[in-house]
Scaffold this active site. Structure first.
Site, PDB file in Angstrom:
ATOM      1  N   GLY A 173      13.880   7.189   8.972  1.00 14.37           N
ATOM      2  CA  GLY A 173      14.744   8.315   9.267  1.00 14.37           C
ATOM      3  C   GLY A 173      14.517   9.558   8.446  1.00 14.37           C
ATOM      4  CE  LYS A 189       8.100   6.678   7.976  1.00 15.50           C
ATOM      5  NZ  LYS A 189       9.563   6.619   7.809  1.00 15.50           N
ATOM      6  CB  SER A 216      12.093  -2.015 -11.244  1.00 13.05           C
ATOM      7  OG  SER A 216      12.914  -2.406 -10.155  1.00 13.05           O
ATOM      8  N   PRO A 275      11.167   5.939   3.575  1.00 10.32           N
ATOM      9  CG  PRO A 275      12.983   6.102   2.157  1.00 10.32           C
ATOM     10  CD  PRO A 275      11.682   6.756   2.475  1.00 10.32           C
ATOM     11  CE  LYS A 284      13.517   1.670  -8.778  1.00 15.91           C
ATOM     12  NZ  LYS A 284      12.628   0.971  -9.718  1.00 15.91           N
TER      13      LYS A 284
END
Length: 809
Positions: free
Chosen positions: A370, A373, A690, A368, A733
């Site tokens: 922030g 990376k 999912s 994601p 999740k």
């Protein structure tokens, strides 16, 4: 300009035995010739004063070395010229201007004085009496000399008409030789040699030889001028001069006198040890540059191309720092957690240490926004002591951005890869390709296809940029790519990279990172010291839970910066005390909380199930609502669902229909009822498989009347046979379930191995139920029907039954 007279001043004037000496730096005076002189040295001025005080006669002698400022007798030639001072003018700056006329050659016997000026004993050299030539040789020499002098004038030599008239009337070879020599631009050594020749015929022969050489030079110059004028436009003065220089170089041998510009290009080729292919290309373009017009557009293009080609760091490598302990320390300083990534970097360093010639990997950080990376790439470069380059590929649609434009196009440049290498100055930098999942493609090509060669260790050793036209070795470059998702990346492109996933941070991790990195950075940027503001862990927890809802840290850093700016205003206004930012103060600084901490259902409800979803910014809780009502067996789907999610809902309904008796449902529930499935927050697009078991649970709950437990969240793909398939994004999740206060998480048994990536402290308060089939999901999520006292149901009689009953009565 030299002048002469018809009179014979040397014969009319008696020359004294002792004469003041005036040394000459760059001129030789011949008899009968009038020249102006400028005198500035003290001894020379003293010699002029002495001559004026006596008989106005000076002895002019040329210096052997013009650079000597205070010549001694040893620095002067033995033969000079006695000259009469015709005019003298003293200038305000102390210099003296003279007009002198040569009288006769003199031989210096000895120097009798050196201060305040040189004075010498001189003997006049008697020359033969001027008379018509008596031999054929002398007459031929005189004619040749006169014709040669006229030839030089016709070729452009500037000689005054008075001199030409005097030369035409002269028949004395000695005087003719002196006259011609004084009007030619002779070197000092040549002029002195003519002065020292006493025999008239020999003197005229020497002058004639010099005259013939001058004619040859003037002829070549005239040819050069004619050639240049034929190739040039009248308005291009600079071009004309360059063409003259070019023609002169060709006449003198051409290749031996290279320009500084061409020599500098060849020097770069030698210094950078360019490959033979590139060196040959440079030499080829240099020859084109030599032949071309200096002011043409093609030459400007060639110079730009040569600057790029010779400016690349061919073979220049920065030395890797392969200290594994140092690299680990740097990575730990710059980044919290991310153990898997750190281990991979240390492995890379270990391999480089043991096998220096190994091919560099292509790492792809996926996670994601922030989560660090890009900053991770900077840390890798710092750990390796390599240069760091970053290229953002978001929105890039033109293949030429990667491979460059061909030189035939106006304004052509190399691709961004080659430009970055040139900017780094080394052939082995850390090159980060940011946002590779956002590369576009259109009629101009697909940049990701162009990157296939760049990121293939088997091919990038001979990468060919369209602009350069020669191969460049990219195998030493450590390429790192970043992406938020993998779905949009071309499969062949993705296959060339080693994918390393970076998950979102937990609450505890965010607090630790804020304490170690974000707070010191914001305090420094806002001009605050450690003693001016303090944050407690409860305050940071409040900011994370109430004002940021992200997997990364950007919004958290912004909110901390907002608090620091509020404190900066107070301190700038004169307040000196320490400001403690408590949760209450943080809410005053930041305003109304933007998010609610608890997103789970308030109570167990029928037809409402809690699912877990993964987004580009981390995990999230998804509420799926289902309602059954009288209809014709249709399925309605709302909430801006994607195609995959719609198919999952249809599969869930089909499974429930096929197993209706097992769930206490009748055929009429599916034939005479419509089922509406809705996912709230309809403005947000949703997609993915999912949510399959979550939709199945909500549909079966709505039809059977069994409520769904509010503290149970689930995720998994459903099949028509009722199997539960694994999904991705487990860590994100689970973090979302923990934030929402969920106690039980249901997922496929094949996802059990993914729990190893989740820290133990995050799993401590959660119960995980691993299932294979939907029946197990329903057993964990649905509550049984409440036991109620059944009342006798009075059935409504049909009209036919009522009529027959009346007949019987």
């Amino acid at each position: 300009m030299s002048q002469t007279e018809n009179a014979t001043p040397g014969e009319q004037v008696a020359i004294p035995e002792f004469l003041p000496v005036l040394p000459l730096k760059d001129v030789v005076l011949f008899p009968y010739v009038i020249v102006p002189l400028s005198v500035s040295r003290e001894k020379s001025i003293a010699a002029v004063d002495a001559a004026l005080a006596e008989q106005r006669i000076l002895l002019l002698v040329a210096q052997k070395d013009a650079s000597v400022e205070d010549p001694t007798p040893a620095d002067l030639h033995p033969i000079g010229t006695a000259a009469a001072v015709m005019r003298m003018l003293k200038l305000p700056d102390g210099r003296v201007r003279l007009l002198v006329q040569g009288l006769s050659r003199v031989q210096i016997d000895a120097y009798v004085q050196e201060t305040p000026s040189l004075r010498a004993k001189a003997t006049r050299i008697q020359e033969p009496e001027a008379k018509p030539p008596t031999s054929e040789e002398a007459e031929a020499l005189i004619r040749s000399a006169k014709e040669g002098l006229e030839r030089t004038v016709s070729l452009g030599k500037t000689i005054s008409p008075e001199v030409m008239l005097v030369a035409a009337s002269l028949e004395d070879p000695a005087r003719l030789a002196d006259l011609i020599a004084s009007n030619l631009e002779l070197k000092l050594e040549e002029a002195q040699r003519i002065l020292e020749l006493i025999a008239p015929v020999e003197r005229l022969k020497a002058v004639l030889e010099i005259l013939r050489r001058e004619i040859r030079v003037l002829t070549v110059q005239q040819e050069i001028t004619g050639t240049a004028r034929g190739e040039i436009d009248k308005s291009q003065r600079e071009y004309f001069l360059r063409q003259q220089m070019k023609a002169i170089q060709q006449e003198l041998g051409g290749s031996e006198d290279l320009s500084d510009e061409l020599a500098s290009y060849r020097k770069r080729v030698e210094e950078k040890k360019m490959p033979q292919e590139a060196a040959d290309e440079v030499e080829k373009q240099l020859k084109r540059l030599e032949r071309g017009s200096p002011d043409s557009a093609e030459n400007a293009m060639l110079r730009t191309y040569l600057d790029w080609l010779t400016g690349l760091p061919w073979g220049t490598m920065s030395e890797d720092n392969l200290d594994l302990a140092r690299a680990r320390t740097i990575l730990d300083e710059d980044h919290y957690d991310l153990e898997k990534v750190k281990e991979r970097i240390v492995e890379f360093l270990a391999v480089r240490k043991l096998a220096p010639d190994s091919k560099g990997p292509i790492l792809c950080f996926v996670g994601p926004p922030g989560v660090g990376k890009t900053s991770l790439g900077r840390s890798i470069a710092r750990a390796l002591d390599r240069k760091f380059l970053r290229l953002s590929l978001g929105g890039v649609r033109d293949e030429a951005e990667i491979r460059g434009h061909r030189r035939t196009y106006i304004g052509a440049l190399p691709g961004r890869i080659v430009q970055g290498i040139s900017q780094a100055g080394t052939s082995n930098p850390v090159f980060m390709l940011d946002e590779v999942d956002k590369i576009g493609s259109d009629f101009r090509g697909d940049p990701s296809s162009a990157l296939l060669e760049v990121l293939d260790p088997e091919q990038n050793k001979s990468f060919r940029d369209h602009y350069l036209g020669v191969t460049y070795d990219l195998s030493r470059v450590l390429f790192i790519t970043t992406a938020n998702v993998l779905d949009t990346i071309q499969p062949a492109f993705l296959d060339r990279m080693e994918v390393i996933r970076l998950s979102g941070y937990t609450l505890e991790e965010k607090i630790s990172i804020a304490r170690r990195h974000l707070l010191p950075k914001q305090l420094k940027e806002n001009g605050l010291g450690d003693r001016s503001i303090s944050f407690g862990d409860d305050t940071l927890r409040t900011i994370v839970e109430d004002y940021t809802r992200e997997a990364g840290l950007r919004n958290l850093e912004r909110e901390i910066g907002g608090c620091c700016r509020k404190v900066a205003v107070r301190i700038a206004s004169g307040e000196k005390r320490l400001v403690r930012v408590t949760p209450k103060v943080a809410r005053e600084f930041l305003g109304i909380p933007r998010f609610q901490r608890d997103e789970r259902l308030e109570s167990d409800q029928v037809g409402a199930a809690t699912g877990l979803a993964w987004t580009a910014v981390g995990g999230d809780v998804l509420i799926v609502e289902a309602r059954a009502f009288r209809g014709k067996g249709h399925l309605l789907l709302t909430g801006q669902l994607g195609d995959v999610m719609k198919e999952s809902a249809q599969a869930a309904l089909t499974f429930a229909h096929s197993r209706a008796p097992d769930f206490g449902l009748s055929e009429e529930d599916f034939e005479k009822k419509d089922i509406h499935v809705h996912v709230p927050e309809g403005a947000i697009p949703k997609d993915g498989p999912s949510a399959g078991i979550t939709m199945a649970t909500a549909i079966i709950s709505a039809l059977s009347g069994r409520s769904v437990r509010r503290d149970v969240a689930m995720t998994g793909e459903i099949t028509l046979r009722g199997q539960v398939l694994p999904i991705g994004g487990v860590k994100e999740k689970v973090l979302a379930a923990r934030r929402a206060g969920i106690r039980t998480v249901v997922m496929s048994c094949q996802n059990e191995r993914d729990l190893a990536e989740i820290p133990e402290e995050l799993r401590r308060d959660l119960k995980f139920v691993f299932v294979r089939r939907v029946d197990e999901v329903l057993a964990a999520a649905l509550r049984p029907l409440p036991q109620k006292t059944k009342k006798p149901v009075r059935r409504r009689q049909s009209a036919r039954q009522t009529t027959e009953r009346r007949r019987r009565t």
